[in-house]
Design an enzyme around this catalytic site. Structure first.
Site, short mmCIF file in Angstrom:
data_model
loop_
_atom_site.label_atom_id
_atom_site.label_comp_id
_atom_site.label_asym_id
_atom_site.label_seq_id
_atom_site.Cartn_x
_atom_site.Cartn_y
_atom_site.Cartn_z
N TYR A 35 0.87 -1.18 0.00
CA TYR A 35 0.00 0.00 0.00
C TYR A 35 0.91 1.23 0.00
CZ TYR A 35 -3.89 -3.17 0.85
OH TYR A 35 -4.82 -4.17 0.74
N SER A 189 -12.86 -4.10 -0.11
CA SER A 189 -13.63 -3.20 -1.01
C SER A 189 -15.13 -3.33 -0.72
CB SER A 189 -13.34 -3.50 -2.49
OG SER A 189 -11.96 -3.36 -2.77
N PRO A 190 -15.56 -3.22 0.54
CA PRO A 190 -16.95 -3.53 0.87
C PRO A 190 -17.98 -2.56 0.30
CG PRO A 190 -15.84 -2.61 2.77
CD PRO A 190 -14.77 -2.85 1.74
N GLY A 192 -17.46 -1.29 -2.72
CA GLY A 192 -17.28 -1.37 -4.17
C GLY A 192 -15.92 -0.90 -4.66
N GLY A 193 -15.10 -0.34 -3.76
CA GLY A 193 -13.78 0.16 -4.17
C GLY A 193 -13.85 1.62 -4.57
#
Ligand SMILES: NC(=O)c1ccc[n+]([C@@H]2O[C@H](COP(=O)([O-])OP(=O)(O)OC[C@H]3O[C@@H](n4cnc5c(N)ncnc54)[C@H](OP(=O)(O)O)[C@@H]3O)[C@@H](O)[C@H]2O)c1
Length: 271
Positions: A35, A189-190, A192-193
């Site tokens: 990251y 990505s809960p 949707g990202g």
């Protein structure tokens, strides 16, 4: 992740966002060595997490930090590297970046088709025996890979994508297998990202349910993700304090069975 990849805010903002999450009650931070923007700043997010925890006045020992190894960022691309030697070096780098003697949860980021899965997982077992890792997790895995890994290690968590746009964790059985085995499922990505989450405020059904509960569209979707199984842990990303606190509030939002069913059946356009 969005605090350290392209479009990241200043590190002081990142620290404020992490502090807001911790002050609200968040006790799990998910990071990864990759990251960052490229191989030149590997560990950016781990160092940010370490700094935020170091400057936080709350109970540090309650916080679980989960990181990952098994990828690289040459020239900013995302590439896999599951070679045992890479994982050993990545783990040592993460220990240093996080400023700890032992990593709470170390996740194999994504299986590398160039390396036998058992060899990569075998290295995680070695790192655990050496005391460098407390718990082991997998990410981006199939049901078969979970079974294969369990021959070498105790799998504590699985981190796969799960949101209304992408439901393969449900349809392909990974979520239910984890639930049956008592493995925690970290839904990544809960909402949707970075791109798809922006479609939520204009989704007719999500909008309607949000208005009914006086909640945000993002919170509605997070509440739906949390309801997919008893072992779901959501790890929403955020670059602002406002979004962080809104996502935290989703934990208190209870959707009706009909609302959950309507969301199950709704179309979510990925274009
Ligand atoms: N294991 C893997 O391969 C993998 C892959 C991807 C992600 N992950 C993990 O999953 C985490 C989340 O994934 P993600 O960042 O891809 O996607 P995400 O959490 O679905 O979406 C993140 C974006 O949605 C916006 N957002 C989130 N909550 C919001 C809210 N309540 N209200 C308004 N906007 C909101 C944020 O915008 P702002 O930035 O404007 O705040 C953020 O950039 C990452 O941080 C990482 O830890 C893992």
């Amino acid at each position: 992740m969005p605090l350290s990849t392209d479009g990241r805010p200043d590190a002081s903002v990142g620290v404020r966002v992490i502090h807001a999450a911790l002050d609200a009650g968040v006790r799990l931070l998910d990071t990864a060595d990759v990251y960052c923007r490229s191989d030149q700043d590997l560990g950016h997010n781990e160092r940010l997490v370490a700094r935020a925890l170091g400057e936080w006045n709350g109970p540090r020992d309650e916080v679980i930090v989960a990181t990952k190894g098994g990828m690289t960022r040459p020239d900013g691309r995302w590439e896999r590297n599951g070679r045992p030697e890479h994982l050993r070096q990545a783990c040592d780098r993460s220990l240093q970046a996080l400023g700890v003697d032992r990593i709470d949860l170390y996740q194999y980021h994504v299986p590398d088709p160039e390396v036998p899965f058992g060899e990569s997982v075998g290295m995680l077992a070695e790192l655990q025996s050496a005391g460098k890792i407390r718990w082991i997790g997998l990410s981006n895995v199939t049901v078969d890979q979970i079974s294969a890994a369990r021959r070498h290690i105790e799998v504590v968590t699985v981190q796969n994508r799960l949101n209304p746009f992408f439901r393969e964790a449900v349809t392909e059985g990974v979520l239910s297998r984890c639930e049956d085995l008592g493995i925690g499922f970290l839904a990544y990505s809960p909402v949707g990202g970075g791109r798809l989450n922006r479609k939520l405020p204009s989704h007719p059904l999500v909008k309607q349910i949000a208005a009914r509960h006086g909640a945000s569209p993002h919170a509605v979707v997070l509440a739906w993700v949390l309801e997919q199984a008893s072992n779901v842990i959501i790890i929403p990303g955020a670059r602002t304090v406002e979004h962080t606190l809104d996502s935290w509030a989703a934990g208190d939002l209870r959707l009706d069975p009909e609302e959950l069913r309507d969301l199950d059946e709704a179309e979510f356009d990925r274009s």
